[in-house]
Design a protein around this motif. Structure first.
Motif, PDB file in Angstrom:
ATOM      1  N   TYR A 145      -2.851  -2.302  12.737  1.00 23.89           N
ATOM      2  CA  TYR A 145      -2.451  -1.760  11.440  1.00 23.89           C
ATOM      3  C   TYR A 145      -3.615  -1.965  10.480  1.00 23.89           C
ATOM      4  O   TYR A 145      -4.096  -3.089  10.312  1.00 23.89           O
ATOM      5  CB  TYR A 145      -1.199  -2.454  10.907  1.00 23.89           C
ATOM      6  CG  TYR A 145      -0.896  -2.113   9.457  1.00 23.89           C
ATOM      7  CD1 TYR A 145      -0.591  -0.810   9.085  1.00 23.89           C
ATOM      8  CD2 TYR A 145      -0.943  -3.094   8.466  1.00 23.89           C
ATOM      9  CE1 TYR A 145      -0.321  -0.489   7.760  1.00 23.89           C
ATOM     10  CE2 TYR A 145      -0.665  -2.783   7.140  1.00 23.89           C
ATOM     11  CZ  TYR A 145      -0.358  -1.477   6.798  1.00 23.89           C
ATOM     12  OH  TYR A 145      -0.110  -1.161   5.487  1.00 23.89           O
ATOM     13  N   GLU A 151       5.572  -2.371   6.876  1.00 28.29           N
ATOM     14  CA  GLU A 151       5.110  -1.726   8.103  1.00 28.29           C
ATOM     15  C   GLU A 151       5.729  -2.379   9.333  1.00 28.29           C
ATOM     16  O   GLU A 151       6.149  -1.705  10.279  1.00 28.29           O
ATOM     17  CB  GLU A 151       3.584  -1.797   8.190  1.00 28.29           C
ATOM     18  CG  GLU A 151       2.966  -1.029   9.340  1.00 28.29           C
ATOM     19  CD  GLU A 151       2.975   0.471   9.141  1.00 28.29           C
ATOM     20  OE1 GLU A 151       2.757   1.218  10.114  1.00 28.29           O
ATOM     21  OE2 GLU A 151       3.206   0.910   7.998  1.00 28.29           O
ATOM     22  N   ILE A 169      -5.351  -6.792  11.421  1.00 26.58           N
ATOM     23  CA  ILE A 169      -3.902  -6.994  11.466  1.00 26.58           C
ATOM     24  C   ILE A 169      -3.350  -6.270  12.684  1.00 26.58           C
ATOM     25  O   ILE A 169      -3.628  -5.082  12.890  1.00 26.58           O
ATOM     26  CB  ILE A 169      -3.234  -6.451  10.187  1.00 26.58           C
ATOM     27  CG1 ILE A 169      -3.834  -7.112   8.946  1.00 26.58           C
ATOM     28  CG2 ILE A 169      -1.725  -6.668  10.230  1.00 26.58           C
ATOM     29  CD1 ILE A 169      -3.439  -6.460   7.652  1.00 26.58           C
ATOM     30  N   ALA A 182      -4.988  -2.004   6.839  1.00 28.15           N
ATOM     31  CA  ALA A 182      -4.571  -2.104   5.438  1.00 28.15           C
ATOM     32  C   ALA A 182      -5.750  -1.795   4.531  1.00 28.15           C
ATOM     33  O   ALA A 182      -6.912  -2.043   4.890  1.00 28.15           O
ATOM     34  CB  ALA A 182      -4.034  -3.500   5.149  1.00 28.15           C
ATOM     35  N   GLU A 183      -5.452  -1.268   3.359  1.00 31.12           N
ATOM     36  CA  GLU A 183      -6.486  -0.962   2.383  1.00 31.12           C
ATOM     37  C   GLU A 183      -7.215  -2.246   1.989  1.00 31.12           C
ATOM     38  O   GLU A 183      -6.619  -3.270   1.699  1.00 31.12           O
ATOM     39  CB  GLU A 183      -5.861  -0.322   1.142  1.00 31.12           C
ATOM     40  CG  GLU A 183      -6.880   0.149   0.125  1.00 31.12           C
ATOM     41  CD  GLU A 183      -6.214   0.799  -1.082  1.00 31.12           C
ATOM     42  OE1 GLU A 183      -6.693   1.848  -1.521  1.00 31.12           O
ATOM     43  OE2 GLU A 183      -5.211   0.239  -1.575  1.00 31.12           O
ATOM     44  N   ARG A 239       3.296  -4.495   1.827  1.00 23.76           N
ATOM     45  CA  ARG A 239       3.040  -3.343   2.706  1.00 23.76           C
ATOM     46  C   ARG A 239       2.995  -3.768   4.171  1.00 23.76           C
ATOM     47  O   ARG A 239       3.463  -3.036   5.052  1.00 23.76           O
ATOM     48  CB  ARG A 239       1.730  -2.657   2.306  1.00 23.76           C
ATOM     49  CG  ARG A 239       1.809  -1.873   1.000  1.00 23.76           C
ATOM     50  CD  ARG A 239       0.627  -0.930   0.850  1.00 23.76           C
ATOM     51  NE  ARG A 239      -0.640  -1.644   0.791  1.00 23.76           N
ATOM     52  CZ  ARG A 239      -1.210  -2.078  -0.327  1.00 23.76           C
ATOM     53  NH1 ARG A 239      -0.611  -1.881  -1.498  1.00 23.76           N
ATOM     54  NH2 ARG A 239      -2.365  -2.706  -0.292  1.00 23.76           N
ATOM     55  N   ILE A 240       2.438  -4.937   4.430  1.00 25.32           N
ATOM     56  CA  ILE A 240       2.368  -5.422   5.819  1.00 25.32           C
ATOM     57  C   ILE A 240       3.770  -5.666   6.366  1.00 25.32           C
ATOM     58  O   ILE A 240       4.102  -5.243   7.487  1.00 25.32           O
ATOM     59  CB  ILE A 240       1.517  -6.701   5.891  1.00 25.32           C
ATOM     60  CG1 ILE A 240       0.041  -6.365   5.627  1.00 25.32           C
ATOM     61  CG2 ILE A 240       1.669  -7.370   7.259  1.00 25.32           C
ATOM     62  CD1 ILE A 240      -0.833  -7.593   5.463  1.00 25.32           C
ATOM     63  N   SER A 261      -9.310  -3.860   4.042  1.00 24.33           N
ATOM     64  CA  SER A 261      -9.435  -4.751   5.204  1.00 24.33           C
ATOM     65  C   SER A 261     -10.867  -5.155   5.485  1.00 24.33           C
ATOM     66  O   SER A 261     -11.105  -6.168   6.148  1.00 24.33           O
ATOM     67  CB  SER A 261      -8.850  -4.072   6.445  1.00 24.33           C
ATOM     68  OG  SER A 261      -7.474  -3.847   6.311  1.00 24.33           O
ATOM     69  N   MET A 301      -0.135  -6.012  -1.018  1.00 20.37           N
ATOM     70  CA  MET A 301      -0.659  -5.880   0.338  1.00 20.37           C
ATOM     71  C   MET A 301       0.261  -6.556   1.344  1.00 20.37           C
ATOM     72  O   MET A 301       0.572  -5.999   2.414  1.00 20.37           O
ATOM     73  CB  MET A 301      -2.060  -6.500   0.413  1.00 20.37           C
ATOM     74  CG  MET A 301      -2.770  -6.287   1.735  1.00 20.37           C
ATOM     75  SD  MET A 301      -4.421  -7.013   1.704  1.00 20.37           S
ATOM     76  CE  MET A 301      -5.106  -6.323   3.215  1.00 20.37           C
TER      77      MET A 301
END
Length: 542
Positions: free
Chosen positions: A201, A170, A190, A203-204, A166-167, A206, A163
Motif C-alpha cells: 500500500y 485501507e 507499508i 501512502a502519500e 487512511r492506513i 512515503s 495518514m
C-alpha cells in the motif's frame, strides 16, 4: 491529470461492481449526509480505491500495474524519454514478462502518451498505475532519497493523523488482518496481509524519511510504548476508531522491532467482522457442522481446535461460543490477547502476573458452565483443563498439532494421563485456511494427475481463478476453513485410555474421522476453492 471521482464511479458501474439502482441510492445518501460519494461507495462495497482504479483500466482496455510490477523498470529505455516530462506526468517504462510497457497515471492522455512512445527505439504497450505507486517506483530507481525526487514531495504537509486514518481505512476495505510498517533505504513501506498474502500500500509522502519516523512515533504513543526506545523490541496495544462512513472501532495489537534501516511495526487487527462470526460462515460441511453443533451442546467434556498460528482456530471457537451463548449459562474465557468481545461473556487476558493455568484455576471458583482456554501450552494448563472437563464443565481450547489424531499423542507427550484424555474428549478438529474463489472464476477440467490425487474421474469440472477488479486481480476474495474432524465415542475413548497411538486411532476411527484432504476435495468440486489451495495445506496420508 489523474482520474476523477466520477470516472472511477463510472468504471465501477460499467464493470458491474455496483448496480445502477444501488448507485442511485448511494448518491441520495451522500447528498443527505453531505459525504463524498466515492468514499461511501468504497465502504458500502468493502473495496479499496485501487479496485476502482483497476476497473477504470479494464474499461479502457489497459493492463493495471501494481507496485511490485513497477519495480521492473527498464532504465535504458526510460532514459530515452525527457526526464522532466516523465516525472511531471508520472510515467515509467516497465518490462514485465518480456513485454515493454509505458505506464502512466493518466490513461486518458493518449496523445501525450503516443508522443512519448514514438521517442523510444522499441514498441511499448500502454498500461495504467496509480500515481503514488509510480512515484515510489521512481524513487527506487533514483536511489535512496536521490536525484532530487524528494523535492517533489518535500513541500507536502503530510498530516500524520490523517495518514494513519487512511492506513486503517485501507486495511478495513481490504479486509486485512495485519499491517506491516517498516523503514527501508527509500522511505516508508507499508504492506497489508490480505487472505494470507502481503500486499503493498503506497501512502502519500512515503518517500520522505521524516514521515516514516513520525508515523512510527505516533503509533508508539497510541500503543503506550516508549518512543525514546528504538533499540529494543516492544509490545503493546490500542483501540482505534474510524469515523463515518465506516464508523467502527477495533482493537490492535502492536509490536515493534529494530532493523538495519530503522524500526518496523506490525499491527494485528483483532475482532474484525465480529457481527458476521457464525458457524455457517466458517466453511464447515453440513455433516461436520451438525456433529460440531451436537458436541458444543454437551454438558461437559473437551473440544480442541488444532493447527498452526493463523489457521482460524480462535475464529471457530468464538463462533461456537456465540452460538451457545445465552443468559442461562455462565461462559468464561482466558485469552492472550482478547480477539473478539462477546456480550455476556467474562473474558480474562493473561499477562505478566497471570498465566493460563492460574487463570483457569481461578475460573473454576466462579461457577462456570463453559470455559475457553486460548491455548494449551504446558502440562499444568492441559491437566487443569482436562480435570475441569471431567468435573462437569464444557472446555474449549486450542493446541498446535498437525493432525486431529496427533492431538491425543501430543497431550500424552506433555504429561497428561491417558485416562483423563479418553474420558473427557468430545471432539478434535484440525483446521487450515484456504482462499475462496472470486465470482470471476472460470470453469475448467482436472487433468490426470489432479484426478488421481482427488480420486475423481479425469475431466471432472472444477473452477480456476481469473482476476478482476472485485478481487484486485488475485482471483480470490476471502478465505474459508478446511477441517479434519475426529468425533469421539466410547470405543475411541477406550483406545485412548489404553494408550493407542496416532495410527491406531486413525484406523479405528472409520467414519468418525474425516481427513482434511477429503474436505478440501469436496470444496474444490463445489467451486469454492482450487486444488492448488488445498494441496498447500492438506496432506494426503495413506
Amino acid at each position: 491529470m489523474a482520474l476523477s471521482s466520477e470516472q472511477l464511479i463510472d468504471a465501477a458501474l460499467r464493470q458491474q461492481l455496483v448496480s445502477p439502482e444501488r448507485l442511485q441510492a448511494l448518491r441520495l445518501e451522500a447528498r443527505k449526509k453531505r459525504q463524498d460519494l466515492l468514499e461511501i461507495l468504497c465502504v458500502t462495497l468493502r473495496l479499496p480505491l485501487s479496485s476502482l482504479h483497476r476497473a477504470a483500466a479494464s474499461v479502457r482496455g489497459l493492463s493495471y500495474f501494481e507496485f511490485g510490477q513497477l519495480q521492473t523498470v527498464d532504465e535504458a529505455v526510460w532514459a530515452q524519454l525527457p526526464q522532466a516530462v516523465v516525472r511531471r506526468k508520472a510515467v515509467l517504462v516497465v518490462r514485465w514478462q518480456g513485454q515493454g510497457y509505458l505506464v502512466s497515471s493518466d490513461p486518458d492522455d493518449r496523445a501525450g502518451l503516443d508522443a512519448l512512445r514514438r521517442m523510444v527505439s522499441e514498441p511499448l504497450s500502454l498500461a495504467y498505475a496509480e500515481e503514488p505507486a509510480i512515484r515510489m517506483a521512481m524513487a527506487r530507481v533514483a536511489g535512496p532519497y536521490g536525484n532530487g525526487l524528494q523535492e517533489a514531495t518535500a513541500a507536502l504537509g503530510v498530516d500524520l493523523v490523517q495518514m494513519l486514518d487512511r492506513i486503517f481505512t485501507e486495511a478495513y476495505l481490504r479486509r486485512s488482518s495485519d499491517i506491516h510498517i517498516m523503514q527501508d533505504d527509500y522511505g516508508l513501506r507499508i504492506r497489508m496481509r490480505v487472505d494470507g498474502l502481503l500486499q503493498d500500500y503506497i501512502a502519500e509522502g512515503s518517500t520522505q524519511p521524516q514521515v516514516a519516523n513520525g508515523l512510527i512515533s505516533r503509533i508508539k504513543v497510541l500503543a503506550n510504548l516508549d518512543i525514546a526506545e528504538q533499540r529494543e523490541p516492544q509490545d503493546g496495544g490500542m483501540s482505534y476508531t474510524l469515523g463515518p462512513p465506516i464508523d467502527s472501532q477495533f482493537n490492535v495489537r502492536v509490536a515493534t522491532a529494530p532493523t538495519r534501516t530503522g524500526e518496523r511495526i506490525t499491527m494485528r487487527i483483532l475482532g474484525q467482522d465480529a457481527k458476521d462470526l457464525t458457524l455457517e460462515n466458517i466453511g464447515m460441511s453440513a455433516e461436520d457442522l451438525a456433529h460440531f453443533r451436537a458436541a458444543i451442546r454437551k454438558p461437559f467434556g473437551m473440544i480442541l481446535l488444532t493447527g498452526p498460528t493463523g489457521s482460524g482456530k480462535s475464529t471457530t471457537l468464538f463462533a461456537a461460543l456465540r452460538e451457545i451463548n445465552a443468559p442461562s449459562i455462565n461462559i468464561m474465557t482466558v485469552e492472550n490477547p482478547i480477539e473478539y468481545v462477546i456480550d455476556g461473556v467474562s473474558q480474562i487476558q493473561t499477562g505478566a502476573k497471570i498465566s493460563f493455568a492460574s487463570a483457569l484455576r481461578s475460573l473454576l471458583r466462579h461457577d462456570p458452565d463453559v470455559m475457553m482456554v486460548g491455548e494449551i501450552r504446558d502440562e499444568e494448563t492441559a491437566d487443569t483443563a482436562l480435570k475441569a472437563a471431567m468435573t462437569g464443565h464444557l472446555v474449549f481450547s486450542t493446541l498446535h498439532t498437525n493432525t486431529a489424531a496427533g492431538t491425543i499423542t501430543r497431550l500424552a507427550d506433555i504429561g497428561c494421563e491417558p485416562y483423563l484424555i479418553g474420558s473427557t474428549m468430545n471432539a478434535v478438529i484440525a483446521q487450515r485456511l484456504v482462499r475462496r474463489l472470486c465470482q470471476c472464476k472460470q470453469r475448467t477440467e482436472v487433468d490426470a494427475a489432479a484426478a488421481q490425487w482427488m480420486e475423481v474421474a479425469e475431466g471432472t469440472a472444477v473452477y480456476r481463478p481469473v482476476g478482476c477488479a472485485l478481487c484486485q486481480g488475485t482471483g480470490y476474495r476471502g478465505r474459508l476453513g478446511l477441517f479434519e474432524t475426529l468425533w469421539f465415542d466410547d470405543a475411541l475413548a477406550k483406545l485412548v485410555m489404553q494408550g493407542a497411538g496416532e495410527e491406531a486411532l486413525e484406523q479405528a476411527a472409520g467414519e468418525r474421522l474425516r481427513p482434511m484432504w477429503r474436505d478440501g476435495v469436496s470444496k474444490v468440486l463445489s467451486g469454492i476453492t482450487t486444488l492448488d489451495e488445498v494441496m498447500k495445506v492438506a496432506l494426503k496420508r495413506g
